[in-house]
Enzyme design. Structure first.
Site, short mmCIF file in Angstrom:
data_model
loop_
_atom_site.label_atom_id
_atom_site.label_comp_id
_atom_site.label_asym_id
_atom_site.label_seq_id
_atom_site.Cartn_x
_atom_site.Cartn_y
_atom_site.Cartn_z
N LYS A 22 -6.58 5.29 -11.88
CA LYS A 22 -6.42 3.91 -12.38
C LYS A 22 -6.65 2.91 -11.25
CE LYS A 22 -2.18 1.97 -12.54
NZ LYS A 22 -2.08 0.66 -11.87
N ASN A 23 -6.05 3.19 -10.10
CA ASN A 23 -6.11 2.20 -9.01
C ASN A 23 -7.48 2.12 -8.34
OD1 ASN A 23 -3.53 1.51 -9.57
ND2 ASN A 23 -2.61 2.43 -7.75
N CYS A 116 6.96 -9.17 -9.81
CA CYS A 116 7.11 -8.25 -10.93
C CYS A 116 8.34 -7.42 -10.70
CB CYS A 116 5.87 -7.39 -11.10
SG CYS A 116 5.60 -6.33 -9.71
N ARG A 121 5.52 -10.20 -4.77
CA ARG A 121 4.22 -9.63 -4.37
C ARG A 121 3.28 -10.74 -3.94
NH1 ARG A 121 3.00 -4.64 -8.24
NH2 ARG A 121 1.42 -4.28 -6.67
N ASP A 307 4.21 4.84 -4.81
CA ASP A 307 3.99 5.14 -6.23
C ASP A 307 4.52 6.52 -6.65
OD1 ASP A 307 2.94 2.67 -6.68
OD2 ASP A 307 0.85 3.31 -6.82
N ARG A 399 0.55 1.93 -19.20
CA ARG A 399 -0.32 1.16 -18.32
C ARG A 399 -1.08 2.07 -17.37
NH1 ARG A 399 2.74 -2.30 -14.73
NH2 ARG A 399 0.70 -2.15 -13.79
C1 UD1 Z 1 -1.50 -1.32 -4.83
C2 UD1 Z 1 -1.34 -0.46 -6.04
C3 UD1 Z 1 0.11 -0.11 -6.29
C4 UD1 Z 1 0.73 0.47 -5.05
C5 UD1 Z 1 0.49 -0.43 -3.85
C6 UD1 Z 1 0.97 0.20 -2.54
C7 UD1 Z 1 -3.13 -1.10 -7.55
C8 UD1 Z 1 -3.54 -1.79 -8.79
N1 UD1 Z 1 -1.87 -1.17 -7.21
O1 UD1 Z 1 -0.85 -2.56 -5.08
O2 UD1 Z 1 0.16 0.84 -7.36
O3 UD1 Z 1 2.14 0.60 -5.26
O4 UD1 Z 1 -0.92 -0.68 -3.69
O5 UD1 Z 1 0.34 1.41 -2.32
O6 UD1 Z 1 -3.93 -0.45 -6.90
N2 UD1 Z 1 1.57 -7.76 0.82
C9 UD1 Z 1 1.72 -8.95 1.51
N3 UD1 Z 1 0.74 -9.90 1.38
C10 UD1 Z 1 -0.37 -9.71 0.61
C11 UD1 Z 1 -0.52 -8.48 -0.07
C12 UD1 Z 1 0.47 -7.52 0.06
O7 UD1 Z 1 2.72 -9.15 2.21
O8 UD1 Z 1 -1.22 -10.61 0.54
C13 UD1 Z 1 2.62 -6.70 0.94
C14 UD1 Z 1 3.20 -6.29 -0.41
O9 UD1 Z 1 4.24 -7.16 -0.83
C15 UD1 Z 1 3.70 -4.90 -0.10
C16 UD1 Z 1 2.65 -4.37 0.89
O10 UD1 Z 1 2.01 -5.53 1.43
O11 UD1 Z 1 4.95 -4.96 0.55
C17 UD1 Z 1 1.61 -3.46 0.28
O12 UD1 Z 1 1.06 -4.09 -0.87
P1 UD1 Z 1 -0.43 -3.82 -1.38
O13 UD1 Z 1 -0.98 -2.61 -0.70
O14 UD1 Z 1 -1.20 -5.08 -1.30
O15 UD1 Z 1 -0.17 -3.49 -2.92
P2 UD1 Z 1 -1.16 -3.78 -4.12
O16 UD1 Z 1 -2.57 -3.70 -3.65
O17 UD1 Z 1 -0.72 -5.01 -4.85
#
Ligand code: UD1
Length: 420
Positions: A22-23, A116, A121, A307, A399
């Site tokens: 999915k991701n 969420c 996030r 995850d 989902r």
């Molecule tokens: C993706 C995955 C999710 C998984 C996560 C971590 C998808 C659709 N989702 O989410 O299933 O749990 O990776 O492996 O692929 N952060 C910041 N600033 C930003 C972006 C992120 O501080 O601009 C922080 C987040 O709050 C979190 C960490 O960085 O603490 C990692 O987040 P991130 O890897 O970005 O998660 P997603 O890509 O949203």
């Protein structure tokens, strides 16, 4: 709202095939907007998030259809550049259209993704990356507006205070494909789904080097061509299905999976006493009847994934002694704990560490799913609880898991979906 009723106590045994990731599918679907013409994606899971992304792409002007696990995405020369609130509010990953639209049309407007159930996030790293490429970024009225005359290559450091970001890495990578010159992304996240997106973009004609490393080098190009691509298998679904066999002390032969992409998870199965054998893209797991307690530290890839945190918590509830899980990625991702406690688990939360004291048994209860992986954890607990467990709000599980109840039933679980 659909719900599951699970009758616990069955030992699972059998063979399953892992589905597509999915991701990886979500950003690859968004990236296909960057090439005019028809892109065909195979091994795409038929899950609700993929269906949402299909709606987002259709709204923007693409013609999208799914047959089995094959997606066809026909993209016209020009598409819309705005994704409104009602469209994107249900799925954070809609933010991947930002990178794709900026790359393709140099401008994008997206309703800001909110927090969420797993905590705040932010998207500051995404914004930092777009600005480094020469974009003007404005946040107002709940929307993010990104615009630039010309994308300029740059050197960008993308690690934040919570470590690397998968979403930011992919978004900035997509935007950089059309930036003139050589872009270097340092502190890139290492999740295998990122290399899958980069391989897809390279197949379309991009020039991205450094796949699976923290430094990505992108040489800007002028045009991408549509392509046909097979998405990698889902390491989290794989880990969850193995967890179902493990928790029941059962056996599972899982094919079409990539063991090297979740070796930390496989190591934990071994540490708790399960036996794991790998043969190419197939894994055989035999679950031990009594688990050993362990310590788990959740960190970005290649460490133990956030995850899989909730699912392992369910396994450890009945382990011998005291286990700990420290969540360093989403430090508030513990919504499953109160529900697991209602089933008899003994779990205490101290800051971002869960202390799990092994109990002899769990008892079936009505429980409420709060997010995708938390719902998987409740299903796992239901498999070993005495009597009946009712998991409500399973739209969360839909989902990200394709027909999970059918897969579990195939290996002997007593789980039924009810429509009301
Ligand atoms: C993706 C995955 C999710 C998984 C996560 C971590 C998808 C659709 N989702 O989410 O299933 O749990 O990776 O492996 O692929 N952060 C910041 N600033 C930003 C972006 C992120 O501080 O601009 C922080 C987040 O709050 C979190 C960490 O960085 O603490 C990692 O987040 P991130 O890897 O970005 O998660 P997603 O890509 O949203």
């Amino acid at each position: 709202m659909d719900r599951f009723i699970i009758e616990g106590g069955k030992t699972l045994k059998g063979k399953l095939k892992a589905g597509g990731s999915k991701n990886a599918s979500l950003p690859i679907m968004a990236a296909s907007l960057m090439a005019e013409g028809e892109t065909i994606l195979h091994n795409c899971p038929d899950v609700v998030d993929v269906r949402y992304m299909m709606k987002v792409l259709s709204y923007l002007g693409a013609d999208v259809s799914m047959k089995g696990n094959t997606l066809r995405i026909k993209v016209p020369g020009k598409i819309k550049n705005t994704a409104p609130y009602d469209l994107v509010r249900k799925m954070r990953a809609s933010y991947y259209v930002l990178g794709a639209l900026i790359g393709k049309q140099k401008s994008a407007v997206l309703s800001l993704p909110g927090g969420c159930a797993i905590g705040e996030r932010p998207i500051d790293l995404h914004i930092k990356g777009f600005k480094s490429l020469g974009c003007n970024v404005v946040l107002k009225h709940g929307y993010v507006y990104v615009k630039c005359k010309k994308l300029k290559a740059n050197e960008i450091y993308l690690e934040g205070k919570f470590g690397t970001s998968m979403g930011a890495t992919i978004n900035v990578l997509m935007a950089a494909v059309f930036a003139k010159g050589k872009t270097i992304i340092k502190g890139a996240a290492l999740e295998p789904e990122i290399a899958d997106v980069a391989s897809f973009l390279n197949r379309m004609g991009a020039d991205i080097k450094g796949l699976d490393t923290p430094i990505l080098e992108i040489n800007g190009i002028d045009k991408l061509e549509p392509t046909e691509y097979t998405i990698l298998s889902d390491r989290i679904e794989s880990g969850t299905l193995l967890a179902a066999a493990s928790i029941t002390g059962g056996e599972l032969t899982l094919s079409n999976t990539n063991p090297e992409q979740y070796s930390e998870v496989l190591n934990k199965f071994t540490e708790i006493g399960d036996s794991v054998q790998i043969d190419g893209n197939t894994i055989y797991l035999k679950g031990s009847k009594q688990k050993k307690s362990v310590e788990i530290d959740i960190m970005p890839y290649p460490y133990f994934p956030t995850d899989m945190q909730a699912q392992f918590m369910s396994i450890l509830i009945k382990a011998n002694g005291i286990s700990t899980i420290t969540e360093n990625v989403f430090t508030k991702r513990f919504m499953h704990i109160p529900e697991l406690k209602r089933m008899g688990a003994d779990i205490e939360l101290r800051d971002n560490t869960a202390i799990i004291k092994g109990v002899k048994k769990l008892s079936g209860a009505p429980v409420m799913a709060s997010d995708l992986r938390a719902s998987a954890a409740l299903v796992l607990a239901g498999l070993v609880a005495d009597g009946e467990t009712e998991v409500k709000r399973i739209y969360h599980i839909d989902r990200g898991y394709e027909h999970i109840e059918k897969k579990l039933r195939k290996i002997g679980a007593h789980i039924r979906r009810y429509k009301k």
